[in-house]
Design an enzyme around this catalytic site. Structure first.
Site, short mmCIF file in Angstrom:
data_model
loop_
_atom_site.label_atom_id
_atom_site.label_comp_id
_atom_site.label_asym_id
_atom_site.label_seq_id
_atom_site.Cartn_x
_atom_site.Cartn_y
_atom_site.Cartn_z
N ASP A 42 -26.89 -10.26 -7.26
CA ASP A 42 -26.81 -9.79 -8.63
C ASP A 42 -25.85 -8.69 -8.73
OD1 ASP A 42 -28.53 -9.47 -11.27
OD2 ASP A 42 -28.72 -7.68 -10.33
N ILE A 43 -25.13 -8.75 -9.82
CA ILE A 43 -24.38 -7.37 -10.04
C ILE A 43 -25.09 -6.32 -10.33
CG2 ILE A 43 -22.34 -6.32 -11.40
CD1 ILE A 43 -21.73 -9.55 -12.18
N GLU A 86 -25.89 -11.69 -15.38
CA GLU A 86 -25.39 -11.29 -14.09
C GLU A 86 -25.94 -11.73 -12.80
OE1 GLU A 86 -28.16 -8.14 -14.87
OE2 GLU A 86 -27.25 -9.18 -16.15
#
Length: 169
Positions: A42-43, A86
């Site tokens: 995950d960003i 994201e």
């Protein structure tokens, strides 16, 4: 193991496989694997990136992070998936625990090395890792465990890898 490329078009932004592909193929993949590993990626702080620099730039961040993940999660026994927004997933078949942990660390580091037109921007990711060697069901327990480890990585300060452990979480 060779992954089938059926069941849904690739994600239109990133070109990675999508969640539909994963849902349609996870049972078949897991039933023929001795070991299955999920990296949930995950960003970090993505909402802040979108809010500060705009959604077109946010799309560029997603695209470049996906490209980096795709460099490491492809081939005969690895596949990169855009899981949603994201969030990404790398599915690995019959890899050693040492290799999967090393690969997760490599991806985490590689993403911090991406250069951006906004000089002060450093994009990071958090990664949760879960490996299954005990049962071969196509359920999504492995993904849930990787997701739990991901949330632990976020809670521990982001920009890190956490390997799922019953005792730790």
């Amino acid at each position: 193991m060779k992954f089938k490329h059926s069941c849904g078009r690739p994600d239109p932004l990133t070109g990675l496989k999508n969640r539909l592909f994963l849902s349609a193929n996870l049972e078949r993949i897991s039933s023929s694997a001795n070991t299955l590993t999920v990296l949930m990626i995950d960003i970090d702080n993505f909402k802040q990136i979108n809010d500060t620099y705009g959604h077109p730039f946010g799309d560029e961040v997603i695209l470049r992070v996906a490209d980096t993940i795709g460099q490491y999660c492809h081939g005969r026994n690895k596949i990169g998936v855009r899981y949603g927004g994201e969030e990404f997933l790398c599915l690995m078949v019959d890899e050693t625990a040492e290799h999967t942990a090393e690969l997760a660390e490599t991806i985490c580091h590689a993403i911090t090395q991406i250069t951006w037109p906004i000089k002060q921007l450093i994009v990071t990711v958090s990664i949760g890792v879960s490996t299954n060697t005990l049962h071969k069901s196509g359920d999504f327990k492995l993904i849930e465990q990787a997701d739990e480890a991901l949330y632990q990585a976020k809670s521990d300060g982001k920009n890190r890898v956490v390997v799922y452990s019953q005792q730790q979480l």
